[in-house]
Enzyme design. Structure first.
Site, PDB file in Angstrom:
ATOM      1  CD  GLU A 294      -1.408   0.008   3.658  1.00  0.00           C
ATOM      2  OE1 GLU A 294      -1.965   1.105   3.869  1.00  0.00           O
ATOM      3  OE2 GLU A 294      -1.683  -1.032   4.291  1.00  0.00           O
TER       4      GLU A 294
ATOM      5  CB  CYS B 147      -2.418  -4.554   6.280  1.00  0.00           C
ATOM      6  SG  CYS B 147      -1.910  -2.925   6.862  1.00  0.00           S
TER       7      CYS B 147
ATOM      8  CG  HIS C  85      -2.449  -7.116  10.166  1.00  0.00           C
ATOM      9  ND1 HIS C  85      -1.293  -6.668   9.563  1.00  0.00           N
ATOM     10  CD2 HIS C  85      -3.212  -5.999  10.397  1.00  0.00           C
ATOM     11  CE1 HIS C  85      -1.344  -5.353   9.442  1.00  0.00           C
ATOM     12  NE2 HIS C  85      -2.492  -4.927   9.942  1.00  0.00           N
TER      13      HIS C  85
END
Length: 389
Positions: A84, A116, A238
């Site tokens: 990103e 993400c 994450h």
């Protein structure tokens, strides 16, 4: 028709981070904040920082270069870069990475984006491709630079780096189980419109959306697969900051037996050892946590099932699993990864702020000096020319 039942997974795995970092105690003192807020409150000890000569392409190439043999480069039919932090609105960074690495020319090269999450989409695409072409390989790289601005609320959750994964049949580390459950919701918890230097973030809302997304995909995964926490040896998350995954996991574990809770939380801690020292890798954060888990846990063995929770703001979330294959520990890179982290240069806050504020003028031809294996060597005619070792 080719056999689509071929075992497919992660054959090789490595990460790269820039050679500079900031100590979070130093940053806290400079920002008049109790250091415990950073070390305990968000769970971060160090933050990776890059000079202007290092970008997502040098990160990606440096990560992948560690794991690719000449034979791999001949067998790779697809290069997927998830980011990103794109450096071009048109040309994919994967095209540049493909060239710098010397991968055979008849390979697809694409860039993927969804905050993400995109590396997980790339991993799924790679799995399906290799399942249909078991004699070929796919290179998936997650590479990003997380920046929110000096003295901003998000500053202590910055970072940067890349994770490279080589996907093949008969993998040496992890077999992907192709049991993915994904969730998409159109939500503005974190976004960065084109042309905006730093993201816009609704911090508390983003945290709650992340926690709710894990709850939803976990419940749906369990419903579809008759699964339970006790089935898993570990779950990797994450980690935009390391406390985030814990906030999602703890509420779901409340009704589990104490032994299951203790085991999974101990494994969670093994999975954030590296992340605490690097900060936010955006697309690479889950996979850095996976590497940390594999290289720092003493409770894993062949046949163990590992859960992975992927999340990208905006939002897309996914839960999937992988199984450790016999001999996986022989193919990890703990010594090299620890050497990389330990060899970095600690920056003063003044040096960090100066490095942060440096910008490249793409309208002015400039040459740079950086002795890293891969770096931006020159800006010429509005494009980046890279130095390679």
């Amino acid at each position: 028709m080719k056999n689509i039942e071929t075992t497919v997974g992660i054959d090789k795995l490595a990460f790269f981070v820039p050679h500079y970092y900031v100590d979070m105690t130093d940053l806290a003192i400079a920002r008049n904040v109790d250091p415990a807020k950073f070390h305990i409150g968000i769970g971060q000890d160090q933050m990776a920082v890059n000079p202007i000569t290092q970008d997502i392409i040098t990160f990606a190439t440096s990560a992948a270069d560690q794991i690719l043999s000449p034979e791999d480069k001949k067998a790779v039919d697809m290069v997927i870069v998830a980011t990103e932090s794109s450096v071009d609105e048109s040309k994919a960074s994967a095209v540049v990475v493909h060239g710098l690495l010397g991968i055979q020319p008849f390979a697809r090269s694409v860039e993927m984006k969804e905050a993400c999450y995109a590396a997980t989409a790339g991993l799924s695409l790679a799995h399906d491709f290799v399942a249909l072409h078991p004699d070929r390989k796919v290179l998936v790289i997650a590479t990003d630079i997380a920046k929110y601005g000096l003295k901003s609320g998000g500053e202590p959750t910055q970072g940067g780096g890349a994770v490279a994964m080589l996907i093949s049949s008969h993998p040496a580390i992890l077999a992907l189980n192709a049991d993915n459950v994904a969730l998409t919701q159109d939500i503005y918890d974190f976004w960065r419109p084109t042309g905006q230097a730093y993201p816009s973030v609704d911090g508390k809302f983003s945290n709650s959306v992340y926690i709710d997304a894990f709850s939803q995909v976990w419940d749906e995964y369990c419903r579809r697969n008759d699964a339970h926490f006790a089935d898993f040896s570990a779950i990797a998350f994450h980690t935009p900051y390391t406390k985030m995954g814990k906030k999602a996991l703890l509420p779901k574990l409340e009704t589990e037996p104490e032994a299951v809770q203790k085991h999974l939380m101990a494994q969670f801690e093994s999975g954030i050892v590296y992340n605490r020292r690097v900060g936010n890798l955006y697309t690479g954060s889950l996979y850095l946590s996976l590497i940390s888990l594999l290289e720092n846990s003493e409770q894993l063995s062949a046949g163990d099932k590992i859960g992975l929770f992927s999340y990208g703001s905006g939002t897309v979330a996914e839960f999937f699993t992988a199984t450790l294959v016999p001999g996986f520990e022989k193919h990890l890179r703990k010594t090299e990864h620890e050497a990389l982290l330990n060899s970095r240069v600690k920056l003063s806050i003044e040096a960090y702020e100066s490095m942060f504020e440096e910008k490249i003028d793409f309208n002015h031809n400039t040459k740079f000096a950086d002795d890293a294996a891969y770096s931006i060597e020159e800006i010429k005619d509005n494009h980046r020319i890279y130095r390679q070792k």
